[in-house]
Design a protein around this motif. Structure first.
Motif, PDB file in Angstrom:
ATOM      1  N   VAL A 192       0.824  -1.205   0.000  1.00  0.00           N
ATOM      2  CA  VAL A 192       0.000   0.000   0.000  1.00  0.00           C
ATOM      3  C   VAL A 192       0.860   1.257   0.000  1.00  0.00           C
ATOM      4  O   VAL A 192       0.542   2.246  -0.677  1.00  0.00           O
ATOM      5  CB  VAL A 192      -0.955  -0.003   1.211  1.00  0.00           C
ATOM      6  CG1 VAL A 192      -1.689   1.329   1.334  1.00  0.00           C
ATOM      7  CG2 VAL A 192      -1.955  -1.143   1.090  1.00  0.00           C
ATOM      8  N   LYS A 193       1.959   1.237   0.725  1.00  0.00           N
ATOM      9  CA  LYS A 193       2.840   2.410   0.807  1.00  0.00           C
ATOM     10  C   LYS A 193       3.309   2.840  -0.575  1.00  0.00           C
ATOM     11  O   LYS A 193       3.467   4.044  -0.851  1.00  0.00           O
ATOM     12  CB  LYS A 193       4.046   2.087   1.692  1.00  0.00           C
ATOM     13  CG  LYS A 193       4.879   3.297   2.105  1.00  0.00           C
ATOM     14  CD  LYS A 193       4.134   4.144   3.116  1.00  0.00           C
ATOM     15  CE  LYS A 193       5.012   5.297   3.608  1.00  0.00           C
ATOM     16  NZ  LYS A 193       4.270   6.210   4.519  1.00  0.00           N
ATOM     17  N   ASP A 194       3.497   1.881  -1.472  1.00  0.00           N
ATOM     18  CA  ASP A 194       3.982   2.189  -2.814  1.00  0.00           C
ATOM     19  C   ASP A 194       2.909   2.836  -3.692  1.00  0.00           C
ATOM     20  O   ASP A 194       3.220   3.309  -4.794  1.00  0.00           O
ATOM     21  CB  ASP A 194       4.497   0.915  -3.501  1.00  0.00           C
ATOM     22  CG  ASP A 194       5.702   0.326  -2.787  1.00  0.00           C
ATOM     23  OD1 ASP A 194       6.432   1.086  -2.126  1.00  0.00           O
ATOM     24  OD2 ASP A 194       5.904  -0.899  -2.886  1.00  0.00           O
ATOM     25  N   LEU A 195       1.667   2.839  -3.223  1.00  0.00           N
ATOM     26  CA  LEU A 195       0.573   3.403  -4.013  1.00  0.00           C
ATOM     27  C   LEU A 195       0.277   4.857  -3.635  1.00  0.00           C
ATOM     28  O   LEU A 195      -0.571   5.491  -4.247  1.00  0.00           O
ATOM     29  CB  LEU A 195      -0.695   2.567  -3.818  1.00  0.00           C
ATOM     30  CG  LEU A 195      -0.575   1.078  -4.161  1.00  0.00           C
ATOM     31  CD1 LEU A 195      -1.887   0.361  -3.860  1.00  0.00           C
ATOM     32  CD2 LEU A 195      -0.175   0.874  -5.610  1.00  0.00           C
ATOM     33  N   GLU A 196       0.965   5.380  -2.629  1.00  0.00           N
ATOM     34  CA  GLU A 196       0.753   6.765  -2.212  1.00  0.00           C
ATOM     35  C   GLU A 196       1.103   7.720  -3.346  1.00  0.00           C
ATOM     36  O   GLU A 196       2.097   7.533  -4.057  1.00  0.00           O
ATOM     37  CB  GLU A 196       1.600   7.102  -0.988  1.00  0.00           C
ATOM     38  CG  GLU A 196       1.166   6.397   0.272  1.00  0.00           C
ATOM     39  CD  GLU A 196       1.971   6.846   1.485  1.00  0.00           C
ATOM     40  OE1 GLU A 196       2.903   7.683   1.305  1.00  0.00           O
ATOM     41  OE2 GLU A 196       1.684   6.389   2.601  1.00  0.00           O
ATOM     42  N   LYS A 197       0.287   8.760  -3.501  1.00  0.00           N
ATOM     43  CA  LYS A 197       0.501   9.737  -4.571  1.00  0.00           C
ATOM     44  C   LYS A 197       0.511  11.157  -3.996  1.00  0.00           C
ATOM     45  O   LYS A 197      -0.361  11.529  -3.207  1.00  0.00           O
ATOM     46  CB  LYS A 197      -0.615   9.635  -5.620  1.00  0.00           C
ATOM     47  CG  LYS A 197      -0.712   8.262  -6.286  1.00  0.00           C
ATOM     48  CD  LYS A 197       0.561   7.913  -7.043  1.00  0.00           C
ATOM     49  CE  LYS A 197       0.532   6.466  -7.526  1.00  0.00           C
ATOM     50  NZ  LYS A 197       1.805   6.073  -8.168  1.00  0.00           N
ATOM     51  N   ARG A 198       1.510  11.903  -4.410  1.00  0.00           N
ATOM     52  CA  ARG A 198       1.594  13.317  -4.064  1.00  0.00           C
ATOM     53  C   ARG A 198       1.439  14.205  -5.295  1.00  0.00           C
ATOM     54  O   ARG A 198       1.258  15.405  -5.177  1.00  0.00           O
ATOM     55  CB  ARG A 198       2.904  13.601  -3.337  1.00  0.00           C
ATOM     56  CG  ARG A 198       2.863  13.062  -1.901  1.00  0.00           C
ATOM     57  CD  ARG A 198       4.199  12.947  -1.240  1.00  0.00           C
ATOM     58  NE  ARG A 198       4.003  12.551   0.168  1.00  0.00           N
ATOM     59  CZ  ARG A 198       3.772  11.306   0.566  1.00  0.00           C
ATOM     60  NH1 ARG A 198       3.673  10.325  -0.331  1.00  0.00           N
ATOM     61  NH2 ARG A 198       3.595  11.024   1.857  1.00  0.00           N
ATOM     62  N   ASN A 199       1.503  13.571  -6.445  1.00  0.00           N
ATOM     63  CA  ASN A 199       1.217  14.261  -7.699  1.00  0.00           C
ATOM     64  C   ASN A 199      -0.265  14.105  -8.006  1.00  0.00           C
ATOM     65  O   ASN A 199      -0.780  12.980  -8.013  1.00  0.00           O
ATOM     66  CB  ASN A 199       2.060  13.636  -8.824  1.00  0.00           C
ATOM     67  CG  ASN A 199       1.926  14.377 -10.144  1.00  0.00           C
ATOM     68  OD1 ASN A 199       0.992  15.137 -10.343  1.00  0.00           O
ATOM     69  ND2 ASN A 199       2.853  14.132 -11.048  1.00  0.00           N
ATOM     70  N   PRO A 200      -0.996  15.188  -8.278  1.00  0.00           N
ATOM     71  CA  PRO A 200      -2.447  15.077  -8.451  1.00  0.00           C
ATOM     72  C   PRO A 200      -2.886  14.488  -9.791  1.00  0.00           C
ATOM     73  O   PRO A 200      -4.081  14.282  -9.997  1.00  0.00           O
ATOM     74  CB  PRO A 200      -2.922  16.523  -8.314  1.00  0.00           C
ATOM     75  CG  PRO A 200      -1.756  17.345  -8.727  1.00  0.00           C
ATOM     76  CD  PRO A 200      -0.538  16.595  -8.280  1.00  0.00           C
ATOM     77  N   TRP A 201      -1.949  14.206 -10.682  1.00  0.00           N
ATOM     78  CA  TRP A 201      -2.350  13.710 -12.006  1.00  0.00           C
ATOM     79  C   TRP A 201      -1.321  12.727 -12.530  1.00  0.00           C
ATOM     80  O   TRP A 201      -0.119  12.967 -12.482  1.00  0.00           O
ATOM     81  CB  TRP A 201      -2.492  14.855 -13.000  1.00  0.00           C
ATOM     82  CG  TRP A 201      -2.722  14.419 -14.410  1.00  0.00           C
ATOM     83  CD1 TRP A 201      -1.827  14.436 -15.451  1.00  0.00           C
ATOM     84  CD2 TRP A 201      -3.925  13.865 -14.959  1.00  0.00           C
ATOM     85  NE1 TRP A 201      -2.382  13.934 -16.585  1.00  0.00           N
ATOM     86  CE2 TRP A 201      -3.676  13.578 -16.320  1.00  0.00           C
ATOM     87  CE3 TRP A 201      -5.176  13.585 -14.427  1.00  0.00           C
ATOM     88  CZ2 TRP A 201      -4.648  13.031 -17.171  1.00  0.00           C
ATOM     89  CZ3 TRP A 201      -6.141  13.037 -15.260  1.00  0.00           C
ATOM     90  CH2 TRP A 201      -5.877  12.768 -16.602  1.00  0.00           C
TER      91      TRP A 201
END
Length: 430
Positions: free
Chosen positions: A416-425
């Protein structure tokens, strides 16, 4: 007599009844052939698991050859109607499997090239049971030895029961000229996933729990317009936005912008997040599915009610499963808990679709449920999953992501940690 023996005896009676029905129904007519195929398919699909599991031992090349060699006169004669031993049950199951393959081939042969634009064009009936049989190859699955009946009972068709676990299955069969071009060019499917920065909820409360009155997102309309333009220039199939991020007023602006031609859009579909909205004085959590011309072609209403342990989501529950049939893929939809709830048994395992598209909102635990479900459906029928989840966790602090995106295309273990997103697109090939 043991319960297992009783089940086997009952199944043998079911087989005899289905064979009699299929023989009476089968002919040159498309509808009768479809009904005959469904009767045999359903009888095997509903057989005791100990019998149905024997299908895995059949060699694919044997099934293909036998299904091609059997004549119309042999279809309903000389079946080995006995279930007294494993060998007898295996022999009967194999005979049914061969006839299912032969009927499937016959249905393809006599069906015309006219596009399917209404459910009735693919409806099959047997007794009180009804299903849609679509003559469409699975996008990611090829029949092979050792696979289960669900994976390869049919090799170039799909069966969608008209009702699954009490939910009405509804086929959406829109015209999609853009999808036809992509299908002809054998384009890989790609989707944009949009998350939103600096989002805040206006939360309301009533006697039934909490609901979202409004959502505040800086420059949201301009952001969405830019996403659609970028996705279109990148030859994307569509875009998915998260749960509870697209209000009714925002949805209207999207529809107007695309529909008037003011916005650049060359997509086939847009999954417009979801919203809490009232329909006939009842509140639902609604996900609107738009075509590439700004028209709402479907609404998925959330099937399960969220609870944070203190309050529940103040909504009524949906009772339909929308299946979108486009030229190059078949899609199902869910909203967050519909898909990630591992405590219950959601209906998606019984939907032979290419993709499930899921708007979601929640935290790491929510996404963990999505990961587990996506692995299950990938294993069962090679169904791929795209979950776009806005991060939300009351009182959370620290370095928080905007959300998570799960694009499950294989059976690789996912953290799950690898699925974190800080880029909105971002754009994903799925």
């Amino acid at each position: 007599m043991s319960n297992i023996k009783l089940l086997e005896a009952q199944w043998l009676a079911d087989v005899k009844q289905a064979i009699a029905f299929a023989e009476l129904s089968f002919g040159e007519d498309v509808v009768s052939t479809r009904n005959a195929l469904y009767a045999l398919w359903l009888t095997v699909d509903q057989s005791p698991g100990s019998i149905r599991d024997l299908f895995r031992q059949f060699k694919e090349e044997d099934l293909a050859k036998a299904g091609g060699d059997i004549t119309a006169k042999e279809l309903f004669t000389n079946l080995p109607l006995a279930v007294g031993s494993v060998a007898e049950r295996t022999k009967l199951l194999y005979a049914l499997a061969v006839r299912i393959r032969a009927l499937e081939a016959a249905l393809h042969e006599i069906s015309g090239d006219e596009p399917v634009r209404h459910e009735n064009q693919c409806l099959a009936r047997y007794g009180e049971a009804e299903a849609f049989i679509l003559l469409r190859n699975p996008r990611h699955r090829t029949a092979a030895t050792k696979q289960s009946f669900r994976r390869r009972g049919l090799v170039s068709s799909r069966v969608f029961p008209r009702e699954i676990k009490g939910y009405r299955v509804k086929l959406l069969l829109p015209d999609d000229p853009r999808g036809r071009k992509r299908a002809a060019a054998r384009k890989e499917l790609s989707f944009g996933a949009g998350l939103f920065a600096d989002m805040t909820f206006d939360v309301g409360h009533d006697a039934d729990g909490f609901f979202i009155r409004d959502v505040s997102i800086p420059d949201q309309i301009a952001t969405i317009r830019g996403h659609i333009a970028v996705a279109s220039s990148s030859d994307c199939h569509g875009i998915v936005y998260p749960e509870l991020t697209i209000t009714s007023s925002t949805l209207l602006e999207i529809c107007n912008g695309i529909g008037t031609g003011e916005w650049v859009c060359d997509l086939s579909l847009l999954v417009a997040g979801s919203r809490h909205a009232e329909v006939g004085q009842q509140r639902f959590n609604i996900c609107s599915i738009l075509n590439g011309y700004g028209e709402e072609i479907a609404q998925h209403r959330k099937l399960l009610q969220y609870s944070d342990g203190k309050e529940v989501e103040s909504i009524q529950l949906g009772d339909e499963l929308q299946i979108l049939v486009l030229p190059d893929a078949i899609f199902a939809f869910g909203i967050c808990l519909d898909f990630c709830n591992t405590s219950e048994d959601p209906p998606y395992a019984d939907l032979d679709v290419d993709y499930v598209l899921v708007p979601s909102c929640g935290n790491e635990r929510t996404m963990s449920g999505h990961v587990r479900r996506s692995a299950e459906y990938m294993d069962k029928q090679k169904t791929r999953t795209l979950v776009v989840q806005q991060f939300y966790s009351e009182g959370a602090t620290g370095d928080l992501p905007l959300g998570y995106v799960l694009a499950r295309c294989d059976d690789v273990t996912i953290q799950v940690k690898d699925l974190e997103k800080r880029n909105p697109w971002e754009i994903y090939n799925i």
